[in-house]
Each structure stands twice: as C-alpha cells, then as structure tokens.
Design a protein around this motif. Structure first.
Motif, mmCIF file in Angstrom:
data_model
loop_
_atom_site.group_PDB
_atom_site.id
_atom_site.type_symbol
_atom_site.label_atom_id
_atom_site.label_comp_id
_atom_site.label_asym_id
_atom_site.label_seq_id
_atom_site.Cartn_x
_atom_site.Cartn_y
_atom_site.Cartn_z
ATOM 1 N N UNK A 1 -10.525 13.071 1.462
ATOM 2 C CA UNK A 1 -10.679 11.920 2.356
ATOM 3 C C UNK A 1 -9.362 11.153 2.408
ATOM 4 N N UNK A 2 -8.796 10.997 3.594
ATOM 5 C CA UNK A 2 -7.512 10.338 3.772
ATOM 6 C C UNK A 2 -7.704 9.065 4.586
ATOM 7 N N UNK A 3 -7.063 7.984 4.131
ATOM 8 C CA UNK A 3 -7.145 6.691 4.802
ATOM 9 C C UNK A 3 -5.840 6.390 5.505
ATOM 10 N N UNK A 4 -5.925 6.007 6.770
ATOM 11 C CA UNK A 4 -4.763 5.573 7.541
ATOM 12 C C UNK A 4 -4.634 4.059 7.428
ATOM 13 N N UNK A 5 -3.457 3.605 7.028
ATOM 14 C CA UNK A 5 -3.173 2.173 6.942
ATOM 15 C C UNK A 5 -2.265 1.800 8.092
ATOM 16 N N UNK A 6 -2.779 1.047 9.067
ATOM 17 C CA UNK A 6 -1.922 0.535 10.127
ATOM 18 C C UNK A 6 -1.300 -0.776 9.652
ATOM 19 N N UNK A 7 -0.167 -1.121 10.260
ATOM 20 C CA UNK A 7 0.520 -2.337 9.837
ATOM 21 C C UNK A 7 0.942 -2.294 8.384
ATOM 22 N N UNK A 8 1.387 -1.132 7.919
ATOM 23 C CA UNK A 8 1.682 -0.959 6.495
ATOM 24 C C UNK A 8 2.900 -1.747 6.036
ATOM 25 N N UNK A 9 3.680 -2.292 6.962
ATOM 26 C CA UNK A 9 4.813 -3.144 6.581
ATOM 27 C C UNK A 9 4.390 -4.584 6.363
ATOM 28 N N UNK A 10 3.178 -4.941 6.766
ATOM 29 C CA UNK A 10 2.726 -6.320 6.653
ATOM 30 C C UNK A 10 2.261 -6.667 5.254
ATOM 31 N N UNK A 11 2.112 -7.964 4.995
ATOM 32 C CA UNK A 11 1.677 -8.415 3.674
ATOM 33 C C UNK A 11 0.284 -7.892 3.336
ATOM 34 N N UNK A 12 -0.618 -7.918 4.312
ATOM 35 C CA UNK A 12 -1.977 -7.454 4.045
ATOM 36 C C UNK A 12 -2.026 -5.927 4.030
ATOM 37 N N UNK A 13 -1.500 -5.284 5.069
ATOM 38 C CA UNK A 13 -1.518 -3.832 5.117
ATOM 39 C C UNK A 13 -0.797 -3.210 3.931
ATOM 40 N N UNK A 14 0.343 -3.772 3.570
ATOM 41 C CA UNK A 14 1.064 -3.274 2.410
ATOM 42 C C UNK A 14 0.286 -3.472 1.126
ATOM 43 N N UNK A 15 -0.414 -4.595 1.029
ATOM 44 C CA UNK A 15 -1.237 -4.852 -0.148
ATOM 45 C C UNK A 15 -2.398 -3.882 -0.264
ATOM 46 N N UNK A 16 -3.017 -3.570 0.865
ATOM 47 C CA UNK A 16 -4.113 -2.589 0.861
ATOM 48 C C UNK A 16 -3.581 -1.229 0.430
ATOM 49 N N UNK A 17 -2.449 -0.849 0.983
ATOM 50 C CA UNK A 17 -1.860 0.443 0.640
ATOM 51 C C UNK A 17 -1.573 0.536 -0.858
ATOM 52 N N UNK A 18 -0.989 -0.486 -1.432
ATOM 53 C CA UNK A 18 -0.661 -0.449 -2.864
ATOM 54 C C UNK A 18 -1.919 -0.350 -3.720
ATOM 55 N N UNK A 19 -2.970 -1.049 -3.342
ATOM 56 C CA UNK A 19 -4.208 -1.011 -4.121
ATOM 57 C C UNK A 19 -4.850 0.374 -4.074
ATOM 58 N N UNK A 20 -4.911 0.953 -2.892
ATOM 59 C CA UNK A 20 -5.547 2.266 -2.779
ATOM 60 C C UNK A 20 -4.688 3.351 -3.430
ATOM 61 N N UNK A 21 -3.371 3.219 -3.324
ATOM 62 C CA UNK A 21 -2.488 4.190 -3.972
ATOM 63 C C UNK A 21 -2.653 4.139 -5.484
ATOM 64 N N UNK A 22 -2.736 2.930 -6.045
ATOM 65 C CA UNK A 22 -2.901 2.784 -7.489
ATOM 66 C C UNK A 22 -4.222 3.391 -7.962
ATOM 67 N N UNK A 23 -5.216 3.400 -7.066
ATOM 68 C CA UNK A 23 -6.520 3.962 -7.418
ATOM 69 C C UNK A 23 -6.607 5.463 -7.144
ATOM 70 N N UNK A 24 -5.512 6.068 -6.669
ATOM 71 C CA UNK A 24 -5.469 7.515 -6.492
ATOM 72 C C UNK A 24 -5.979 8.044 -5.175
ATOM 73 N N UNK A 25 -6.091 7.181 -4.152
ATOM 74 C CA UNK A 25 -6.612 7.628 -2.855
ATOM 75 C C UNK A 25 -5.518 8.298 -2.024
ATOM 76 N N UNK A 26 -5.912 9.269 -1.215
ATOM 77 C CA UNK A 26 -4.998 9.916 -0.276
ATOM 78 C C UNK A 26 -4.750 8.972 0.894
ATOM 79 N N UNK A 27 -3.469 8.767 1.233
ATOM 80 C CA UNK A 27 -3.115 7.748 2.223
ATOM 81 C C UNK A 27 -2.104 8.282 3.231
ATOM 82 N N UNK A 28 -2.157 7.672 4.413
ATOM 83 C CA UNK A 28 -1.124 7.850 5.434
ATOM 84 C C UNK A 28 -0.768 6.458 5.936
ATOM 85 N N UNK A 29 0.509 6.143 5.966
ATOM 86 C CA UNK A 29 0.969 4.822 6.401
ATOM 87 C C UNK A 29 1.575 4.930 7.791
ATOM 88 N N UNK A 30 1.253 3.983 8.659
ATOM 89 C CA UNK A 30 1.767 4.040 10.023
ATOM 90 C C UNK A 30 2.504 2.772 10.382
#
Length: 274
Positions: free
Chosen positions: A1-30
C-alpha cells in the motif's frame, strides 16, 4: 500500500510525510517542482500539479491513498483519475471556512467546499480535515519584527484559535493509518481563542522587547495584501477578521483523535523564535 503526499514541501504535507516514513509506510511525494523536494532516501518524488490533469495519471499509478491539498481547478479530473487508479482513501486538507453556511459565496470557503463535494460524491472514502487559522500565519509579521519597525495589521483585535501545524500533521497521519477515522470531518483549532494583537505580544515577550502595532485601515490592508494574495481572498480574509473582533473564536475538541492536548501558540513561538 503506497500513499501519495501532495504538497510535500509544505509544513503540513512535510510533517505527514515524516510521520508516515518513520512508521515504515511506502510513500510517494509530489510537487509542482519535484526537484526541490527534500525527502528521506528511498521516497519516490513525482511531478503533480493539481491544476494540470496531464500530471495525474503517472503520479497516481499504484497509489492506494492520498493526502490531498485543496485545489478546485481540475478536481473533477483528479477524482476521476484517482478512481481509475484504484485509490481507496483520500485525506483532504480543507479549511474551517468550508463550515460557513455561506461558504459558496465566500472565496476561501468556496475554494475548499468545491473540493470536499467532489470527493464526497466519488466512490473513494474520504476524511476531511478543517483547520482554523494556522499558527504559522505569524510568519507574515517576520520582516517587520526583524527590521524593528511596527507590525502593520488590519483588525488586530480579531480573535482566532491558531492551530499548530504539527497537530494537523498528527491528525492527518492518524487518518491515513487508522480505519476508524474514515468518513469523519474533523475541525481543528488551537486550545484557546487569542487575538492577533495578543499573538504579537507573545512574540514580543519571548524576544524581550516591545513590538509596536500599526493598525491598517481596510483600504490600506487591501492594497498591501493584494501584493501577495488574490484580491478575492484578501476581501474574504478581511471580512473574517472584521467579524472575529466581536467575540472569542470557537474551539474544537480534536483531542479525541490524538489523545493529547493541542499545542499552544506559545509553544509554536518557542519552537520558531529563531
């Protein structure tokens, strides 16, 4: 299961990305400028412009869920592309402006509610996040504070409940990983109502010096804010501030999601004083 993070440069989008990455989730940043993304090693970066449907298919290929910034232009095409790609769940960063009974007549409210409605009409399960004013809006005073000059502010006695961006990211990460939040619409605020004037006073206290406030007339504010914001959004924000002078801002009870107290504006200032 892969999650796409839009707005990954933003404070919120970047924060979501860091949290899910730390938890081991598969991610794609856009991003509209993926080359400028600073993401942990191993996370794929892709071009995605929410106003450009030609970028949707490749960004969504193989994606199961999306953290989405609200962009009404192209939203119907985005929803169609997400359905075709097999996306199962979308967590939308909307706004408390969508809660107004006249949201469709208000530019800020309409911007968000059109995206909400497009998602809710789709076959994709959706969680709506509706934050109030961001604590980070205080960065708008940064240049004036650095220069030692007065902060120019219309309606300084307007009351808001500024929400820490980390609280939004915490709730968004939970909504992307915990099934019980699917279908919820969650309003997010800080823990108390506080005027813009009081926010400036808190910053001044932390810096150990006075910060003068020059109250702008509405016409002065319209001219100044139009340099960096569409005119219709300027009018909407000024209308909001004008109405917010009358009484305290409403406070949400989102602690049921994170099971911890909301971060205060004072905490935000302490973390960003540098």
């Amino acid at each position: 299961m892969t999650t796409l993070i839009t707005g990954a440069r933003g404070n919120v989008g970047g924060g979501v990305l860091r949290r899910l990455h730390a938890a081991g989730h598969a991610l794609r940043a856009s991003s509209r400028e993926p080359g400028r993304l600073d993401v942990p090693e191993g996370i794929e970066t892709v071009l995605l412009d929410l106003a450009e449907p030609d970028t949707f298919e490749s960004a969504l290929r193989g994606i199961t869920q999306v953290f989405l910034y609200a962009e009404p232009e192209g939203v119907d095409e985005f929803v169609g592309a997400a359905e075709a790609a097999g996306v199962k769940h979308i967590v939308l960063l909307s706004s408390s402006a969508a809660l107004s009974p006249t949201a469709l007549e208000d530019p800020l409210g309409r911007h968000h509610i059109l995206v909400e409605r497009a998602l809710l009409a789709s076959s994709i399960s959706t969680t709506l996040l509706r934050p109030d004013a961001f604590a980070g809006n205080a960065f708008g005073w940064l240049d004036a504070i650095r220069s030692g000059g007065p902060v120019e502010q219309a309606y300084p006695d307007a009351n808001v409940a500024p929400v820490h961006e980390d609280d939004i990211a915490d709730v968004a990460a939970a909504a992307l990983t915990e099934d019980w939040l699917v279908g919820h619409a969650i309003t997010l605020t800080g823990p108390r109502s506080i005027s813009l004037r009081e926010q400036i006073t808190i910053v001044a206290g932390r810096l150990g010096r006075d910060i003068a406030i020059h109250e702008l007339t509405r016409a002065e504010a319209e001219e100044k804010m139009a340099r960096y914001m569409p005119a219709e959004f300027v009018a909407s924000l000024l209308d909001f501030w004008a109405g917010a002078v009358a009484g305290p801002a409403p406070i949400s009870d989102a602690e049921w999601v994170t099971c911890k107290p909301a971060r205060t504006f004072e905490q935000w200032v302490e973390e960003h004083i540098h």
